[in-house]
Design a protein around this motif. Structure first.
Motif, PDB file in Angstrom:
ATOM      1  N   ASP A 105      -8.768  33.699 -52.329  1.00 55.89           N
ATOM      2  CA  ASP A 105      -7.815  34.804 -52.475  1.00 55.89           C
ATOM      3  C   ASP A 105      -6.669  34.423 -53.396  1.00 55.89           C
ATOM      4  O   ASP A 105      -6.246  35.233 -54.242  1.00 55.89           O
ATOM      5  CB  ASP A 105      -7.289  35.240 -51.108  1.00 55.89           C
ATOM      6  CG  ASP A 105      -8.340  35.985 -50.295  1.00 55.89           C
ATOM      7  OD1 ASP A 105      -9.178  36.682 -50.896  1.00 55.89           O
ATOM      8  OD2 ASP A 105      -8.321  35.866 -49.058  1.00 55.89           O
ATOM      9  N   ALA A 106      -6.171  33.208 -53.266  1.00 56.22           N
ATOM     10  CA  ALA A 106      -5.089  32.763 -54.150  1.00 56.22           C
ATOM     11  C   ALA A 106      -5.575  32.715 -55.601  1.00 56.22           C
ATOM     12  O   ALA A 106      -4.816  33.038 -56.529  1.00 56.22           O
ATOM     13  CB  ALA A 106      -4.590  31.391 -53.709  1.00 56.22           C
ATOM     14  N   TYR A 107      -6.813  32.313 -55.786  1.00 58.95           N
ATOM     15  CA  TYR A 107      -7.402  32.256 -57.126  1.00 58.95           C
ATOM     16  C   TYR A 107      -7.355  33.629 -57.790  1.00 58.95           C
ATOM     17  O   TYR A 107      -6.908  33.763 -58.948  1.00 58.95           O
ATOM     18  CB  TYR A 107      -8.843  31.760 -56.999  1.00 58.95           C
ATOM     19  CG  TYR A 107      -9.662  31.766 -58.273  1.00 58.95           C
ATOM     20  CD1 TYR A 107      -9.666  30.667 -59.111  1.00 58.95           C
ATOM     21  CD2 TYR A 107     -10.461  32.858 -58.604  1.00 58.95           C
ATOM     22  CE1 TYR A 107     -10.436  30.643 -60.263  1.00 58.95           C
ATOM     23  CE2 TYR A 107     -11.237  32.855 -59.760  1.00 58.95           C
ATOM     24  CZ  TYR A 107     -11.224  31.750 -60.586  1.00 58.95           C
ATOM     25  OH  TYR A 107     -11.982  31.739 -61.730  1.00 58.95           O
ATOM     26  N   TRP A 108      -7.797  34.661 -57.068  1.00 54.87           N
ATOM     27  CA  TRP A 108      -7.846  35.986 -57.679  1.00 54.87           C
ATOM     28  C   TRP A 108      -6.466  36.651 -57.733  1.00 54.87           C
ATOM     29  O   TRP A 108      -6.190  37.426 -58.655  1.00 54.87           O
ATOM     30  CB  TRP A 108      -8.879  36.861 -56.977  1.00 54.87           C
ATOM     31  CG  TRP A 108     -10.245  36.510 -57.484  1.00 54.87           C
ATOM     32  CD1 TRP A 108     -11.211  35.791 -56.858  1.00 54.87           C
ATOM     33  CD2 TRP A 108     -10.749  36.788 -58.802  1.00 54.87           C
ATOM     34  NE1 TRP A 108     -12.300  35.611 -57.686  1.00 54.87           N
ATOM     35  CE2 TRP A 108     -12.046  36.221 -58.881  1.00 54.87           C
ATOM     36  CE3 TRP A 108     -10.247  37.454 -59.908  1.00 54.87           C
ATOM     37  CZ2 TRP A 108     -12.834  36.306 -60.026  1.00 54.87           C
ATOM     38  CZ3 TRP A 108     -11.028  37.557 -61.058  1.00 54.87           C
ATOM     39  CH2 TRP A 108     -12.305  36.986 -61.110  1.00 54.87           C
ATOM     40  N   ASP A 109      -5.596  36.319 -56.814  1.00 53.48           N
ATOM     41  CA  ASP A 109      -4.216  36.819 -56.927  1.00 53.48           C
ATOM     42  C   ASP A 109      -3.555  36.238 -58.175  1.00 53.48           C
ATOM     43  O   ASP A 109      -2.845  36.942 -58.894  1.00 53.48           O
ATOM     44  CB  ASP A 109      -3.413  36.445 -55.678  1.00 53.48           C
ATOM     45  CG  ASP A 109      -3.856  37.224 -54.441  1.00 53.48           C
ATOM     46  OD1 ASP A 109      -4.556  38.244 -54.591  1.00 53.48           O
ATOM     47  OD2 ASP A 109      -3.506  36.792 -53.324  1.00 53.48           O
ATOM     48  N   ARG A 110      -3.796  34.962 -58.438  1.00 56.32           N
ATOM     49  CA  ARG A 110      -3.264  34.325 -59.640  1.00 56.32           C
ATOM     50  C   ARG A 110      -3.870  34.948 -60.905  1.00 56.32           C
ATOM     51  O   ARG A 110      -3.183  35.177 -61.912  1.00 56.32           O
ATOM     52  CB  ARG A 110      -3.552  32.826 -59.597  1.00 56.32           C
ATOM     53  CG  ARG A 110      -2.967  32.030 -60.745  1.00 56.32           C
ATOM     54  CD  ARG A 110      -3.133  30.542 -60.529  1.00 56.32           C
ATOM     55  NE  ARG A 110      -4.520  30.094 -60.601  1.00 56.32           N
ATOM     56  CZ  ARG A 110      -5.218  29.672 -59.563  1.00 56.32           C
ATOM     57  NH1 ARG A 110      -4.679  29.655 -58.352  1.00 56.32           N
ATOM     58  NH2 ARG A 110      -6.471  29.265 -59.717  1.00 56.32           N
ATOM     59  N   ALA A 111      -5.170  35.254 -60.847  1.00 53.79           N
ATOM     60  CA  ALA A 111      -5.825  35.886 -61.994  1.00 53.79           C
ATOM     61  C   ALA A 111      -5.218  37.253 -62.294  1.00 53.79           C
ATOM     62  O   ALA A 111      -4.997  37.609 -63.461  1.00 53.79           O
ATOM     63  CB  ALA A 111      -7.326  36.024 -61.716  1.00 53.79           C
ATOM     64  N   LEU A 112      -4.952  38.024 -61.253  1.00 53.59           N
ATOM     65  CA  LEU A 112      -4.356  39.351 -61.454  1.00 53.59           C
ATOM     66  C   LEU A 112      -2.934  39.249 -61.984  1.00 53.59           C
ATOM     67  O   LEU A 112      -2.504  40.102 -62.789  1.00 53.59           O
ATOM     68  CB  LEU A 112      -4.398  40.141 -60.145  1.00 53.59           C
ATOM     69  CG  LEU A 112      -5.807  40.588 -59.716  1.00 53.59           C
ATOM     70  CD1 LEU A 112      -5.780  41.126 -58.294  1.00 53.59           C
ATOM     71  CD2 LEU A 112      -6.351  41.649 -60.676  1.00 53.59           C
ATOM     72  N   GLU A 113      -2.202  38.225 -61.589  1.00 59.57           N
ATOM     73  CA  GLU A 113      -0.868  38.008 -62.164  1.00 59.57           C
ATOM     74  C   GLU A 113      -0.976  37.727 -63.655  1.00 59.57           C
ATOM     75  O   GLU A 113      -0.180  38.219 -64.462  1.00 59.57           O
ATOM     76  CB  GLU A 113      -0.176  36.848 -61.451  1.00 59.57           C
ATOM     77  CG  GLU A 113       0.289  37.158 -60.041  1.00 59.57           C
ATOM     78  CD  GLU A 113       0.939  35.965 -59.372  1.00 59.57           C
ATOM     79  OE1 GLU A 113       1.167  34.937 -60.060  1.00 59.57           O
ATOM     80  OE2 GLU A 113       1.217  36.058 -58.159  1.00 59.57           O
ATOM     81  N   GLU A 114      -1.975  36.931 -64.033  1.00 59.35           N
ATOM     82  CA  GLU A 114      -2.199  36.652 -65.453  1.00 59.35           C
ATOM     83  C   GLU A 114      -2.514  37.947 -66.201  1.00 59.35           C
ATOM     84  O   GLU A 114      -2.000  38.187 -67.301  1.00 59.35           O
ATOM     85  CB  GLU A 114      -3.344  35.650 -65.620  1.00 59.35           C
ATOM     86  CG  GLU A 114      -3.656  35.319 -67.064  1.00 59.35           C
ATOM     87  CD  GLU A 114      -4.832  34.369 -67.223  1.00 59.35           C
ATOM     88  OE1 GLU A 114      -5.314  34.216 -68.368  1.00 59.35           O
ATOM     89  OE2 GLU A 114      -5.276  33.781 -66.211  1.00 59.35           O
TER      90      GLU A 114
END
Length: 319
Positions: free
Chosen positions: A25-34
């Motif tokens: 989940d942190a991985y994809w939250d970080r991706a969406l921030e990018e």
């Protein structure tokens, strides 16, 4: 009934074999921030192909990692605005298809945006250090790098970005943006709606990119999944890193994004599918918590499914 996978009652309960990374989940939250930090710089260029019923544009936008992404945009003429829109995704190594493929939807008052996946058979750019197509090997691109550099991470983000662009178009009703596609296109339909939860309806057909370890264990790492075998043969012939590899593939395993979907789902599966095995698709479908329905074709594999296109049109017309 003949079968190539589990019995149907087991498929309906199956929860997948591939490991889920602990920080998924942190991985994809970080991706969406990018993604949110990207200036899309959307450009519309009138296409040489035009019809009396629709305006046709080459649409370009900048995705993550700076790649310039191309989509075909067909906008119906003489329809009430705002009107619904569909984002379309193509099969693995393919492209957005002919303009004429979109006109049936345009004739019904839908705008259509069909994306070329970066590095595959269309006009989108792969920003991985080269110009032009890279065409194959996209599942394993980035496996020996940081997980943020997995190529399908970038492609999944492109799908969400395109849907967001569609939602913001002044002629489009933001409450009626839908997604569709088959095989890789089915996978990208899932990623689109998971990462852009404003997508209201989605119609994936036998989605790809689910439950990689199950594919491996069924000895079906061939055809669309052949690069899994290629990777082990060339880069880990003793399978010393097998657990690590499947866990890293878990970042781009759609079964773990499925619970983010908020739109209504109509999914199609053929129980004789040996390209994208039914169990891999059910691993994803069984994790969808949104309203959903499944059209099951017992005698069909990875091929045209009779009546599916008509049913999808009706599904979208219901609003």
């Amino acid at each position: 009934m003949p079968q190539v996978d589990m019995p149907l009652d087991q498929l309906k309960e199956y929860q997948g074999r591939n490991p889920r990374p602990a920080d998924f989940d942190a991985y994809w939250d970080r991706a969406l921030e990018e993604l949110r930090a990207v200036d899309a710089n959307v450009e519309l260029v009138p296409s040489k192909f035009q019809t009396p019923q629709a305006d046709c544009f080459d649409l370009y936008f900048t995705g993550v990692k700076g790649a310039r992404i191309h989509a075909k945009y067909v906008r119906p003429k003489n329809v009430q605005e705002p009107h619904p829109a569909i984002v379309m995704f193509h099969g693995y190594t393919g492209h957005a298809g002919d303009w004429s493929d979109k006109l049936a939807y345009a004739s019904l008052g839908f705008s259509v945006l069909a994306m070329d996946c970066r590095g595959q058979g269309g006009s989108s750019e792969d920003a991985g250090g080269v110009k032009g197509n890279t065409h194959h090997g996209h599942i394993i691109r980035g496996l020996d790098d940081h997980p943020d550099n997995l190529l399908f991470r970038q492609i999944f983000l492109d799908t969400a970005q395109l849907a967001g662009i569609a939602i913001e178009l002044p002629e489009v009703d933001p409450e009626r943006v839908y997604a569709m596609g088959g095989s890789q296109g089915g996978a990208l339909t899932i990623s689109c709606a998971a990462l852009e939860p404003r997508v209201k309806k989605l119609a994936p057909v036998f989605p790809f990119l689910c439950d990689y370890k199950r594919v491996w264990e069924m000895d079906l790492a061939k055809d669309a999944y052949a690069e899994l075998r290629t990777y082990f043969r060339h880069f880990d012939p003793l399978h010393e890193r097998e657990d690590e590899i499947f866990e890293k593939l878990g970042y781009i395993d759609l079964q773990f994004l499925a619970n983010r979907i908020q739109g209504e789902v109509l999914m199609y599966v053929g129980l004789m599918d040996t390209i994208c095995p039914p169990s891999t698709q059910f691993a994803m479908y069984n994790k969808i918590t949104a309203k959903k329905q499944l059209a099951i074709y017992p005698d069909f594999g990875h091929e045209g499914l009779p009546g599916s296109s008509d049913r999808t049109i009706q599904f979208f017309l219901e609003g």
